[in-house]
Design a protein around this motif. Sequence first.
Motif, PDB file in Angstrom:
ATOM      1  N   MET A   1      45.161 -50.549  17.602  1.00 41.73           N
ATOM      2  CA  MET A   1      44.177 -50.193  18.618  1.00 41.73           C
ATOM      3  C   MET A   1      42.846 -50.813  18.196  1.00 41.73           C
ATOM      4  SD  MET A   1      43.002 -46.413  19.917  1.00 41.73           S
ATOM      5  CE  MET A   1      44.501 -46.006  20.741  1.00 41.73           C
ATOM      6  N   ASP A   2      42.228 -51.460  19.139  1.00 41.48           N
ATOM      7  CA  ASP A   2      40.950 -52.091  18.807  1.00 41.48           C
ATOM      8  C   ASP A   2      39.829 -51.056  18.764  1.00 41.48           C
ATOM      9  OD1 ASP A   2      41.067 -51.628  21.529  1.00 41.48           O
ATOM     10  OD2 ASP A   2      39.812 -53.353  22.031  1.00 41.48           O
ATOM     11  N   LEU A   3      38.704 -51.485  18.300  1.00 39.73           N
ATOM     12  CA  LEU A   3      37.566 -50.583  18.094  1.00 39.73           C
ATOM     13  C   LEU A   3      37.033 -50.020  19.408  1.00 39.73           C
ATOM     14  CD1 LEU A   3      35.722 -49.358  15.985  1.00 39.73           C
ATOM     15  CD2 LEU A   3      34.237 -51.349  16.220  1.00 39.73           C
ATOM     16  N   LEU A   4      36.994 -50.830  20.451  1.00 40.69           N
ATOM     17  CA  LEU A   4      36.491 -50.365  21.741  1.00 40.69           C
ATOM     18  C   LEU A   4      37.408 -49.295  22.335  1.00 40.69           C
ATOM     19  CD1 LEU A   4      34.348 -50.682  23.915  1.00 40.69           C
ATOM     20  CD2 LEU A   4      35.745 -52.470  24.947  1.00 40.69           C
ATOM     21  N   GLY A   5      38.717 -49.481  22.194  1.00 42.26           N
ATOM     22  CA  GLY A   5      39.667 -48.489  22.695  1.00 42.26           C
ATOM     23  C   GLY A   5      39.567 -47.178  21.931  1.00 42.26           C
ATOM     24  N   ALA A   6      39.359 -47.262  20.629  1.00 40.30           N
ATOM     25  CA  ALA A   6      39.229 -46.051  19.819  1.00 40.30           C
ATOM     26  C   ALA A   6      37.948 -45.302  20.173  1.00 40.30           C
ATOM     27  CB  ALA A   6      39.247 -46.406  18.338  1.00 40.30           C
ATOM     28  N   ALA A   7      36.872 -46.036  20.387  1.00 41.17           N
ATOM     29  CA  ALA A   7      35.606 -45.399  20.757  1.00 41.17           C
ATOM     30  C   ALA A   7      35.709 -44.734  22.125  1.00 41.17           C
ATOM     31  CB  ALA A   7      34.479 -46.426  20.738  1.00 41.17           C
ATOM     32  N   THR A   8      36.378 -45.403  23.058  1.00 44.20           N
ATOM     33  CA  THR A   8      36.564 -44.828  24.392  1.00 44.20           C
ATOM     34  C   THR A   8      37.408 -43.558  24.317  1.00 44.20           C
ATOM     35  OG1 THR A   8      36.451 -47.042  25.351  1.00 44.20           O
ATOM     36  CG2 THR A   8      37.391 -45.318  26.721  1.00 44.20           C
TER      37      THR A   8
END
Length: 64
Positions: A1-8
């Motif tokens: 999972m990329d960083l943007l997906g984890a933050a979302t």
Amino acid sequence: MDLLGAATLFLVICLSCLMVLSTWRQMYRKSQMPPGPTPLPFIGNLLQVKTSDMSHFLGSFWGL
């Protein structure tokens, strides 16, 4: 999972928890209130006053 997906995902979980907590607090607070409509901030129950019978309302309010 990329960083943007984890933050979302993290933001969605936090917002969901805040909404559940807010709803729970409102339900708890309403259970401690007396029956009747909840007054609005600053204007209270002023919107429920019958303007056609204002003299009767003010007379009973001021004890006349």
